[in-house]
Write an enzyme that holds these catalytic residues in place. Sequence first.
Site, mmCIF file in Angstrom:
data_model
loop_
_atom_site.group_PDB
_atom_site.id
_atom_site.type_symbol
_atom_site.label_atom_id
_atom_site.label_comp_id
_atom_site.label_asym_id
_atom_site.label_seq_id
_atom_site.Cartn_x
_atom_site.Cartn_y
_atom_site.Cartn_z
ATOM 1 N N LYS A 98 0.838 -1.197 0.000
ATOM 2 C CA LYS A 98 0.000 0.000 0.000
ATOM 3 C C LYS A 98 0.880 1.257 0.000
ATOM 4 O O LYS A 98 0.716 2.149 -0.834
ATOM 5 C CB LYS A 98 -0.922 0.010 1.222
ATOM 6 N N ASP A 125 -6.537 0.799 0.355
ATOM 7 C CA ASP A 125 -6.650 1.218 1.752
ATOM 8 C C ASP A 125 -7.984 0.712 2.285
ATOM 9 O O ASP A 125 -8.684 -0.053 1.623
ATOM 10 C CB ASP A 125 -6.524 2.744 1.879
#
Length: 216
Positions: free
Chosen positions: A127, A145
């Site tokens: 991420k 996310d």
Amino acid sequence: MPRLTKKIKEKVNNVLALLDEHYPTEDKCYLHYEKPYELLIATMLSAQCTDDRVNIVTKDLFKKYKSIEDFASADLKELEEDIHSTGFYHNKAKNIIAACRQLLTEHNGELPSDINELTALAGVGRKTANVVRTHIFHIPSIVVDTHVKRISNKLGLVNCDDPVKIEFELMKIFPQDHWGRYNTQVIAHGRSICKARRPDCENCFLAQDCDSYIKK
Ligand code: SF4
């Protein structure tokens, strides 16, 4: 992963077109930063923390530590105190110091753009690496996310909890030019309409394409 059936293709096309209609089509970063490595650090701090809180903390943090060298030589306890309010401060401080030391020793103080080199930095997962790739290097990447994970599942675009699997599944069904902005748009949707605690399905422009809504 969802098979690329006509139904999924149609859903993808509808969802992406509607997101483009309602939200900006450029990749927007909600974290404040001026220098590339500051985005890396801000993203590391954003784990289990809101972007607003991170922006409050980094406002002073980036004035106090003005370079990668400053972070690399930071005192662990002092840095922990500086970032305390973002949560998980011990691990975050330890990883920030270690990652900045790696940047200095292995990358001449420059951020790498390669996903494997980024994820080899301490505390940097896909991420964080994808945030850097999207906003610093403008390399098409999907940042998964909490909003992307939740809303992609609700819509029925994916059916799993693992962020890495979600990233790969979405890469298979989305055209590349939507990879970067999908995150920006879904965050906006998650903040305004599809809120985690009470999604406003009655007023959601994605309702007709949402499995979660249709199943009600
Ligand atoms: S219909 Fe409801 S659950 Fe589906 S995306 Fe919209 S707000 Fe979220």
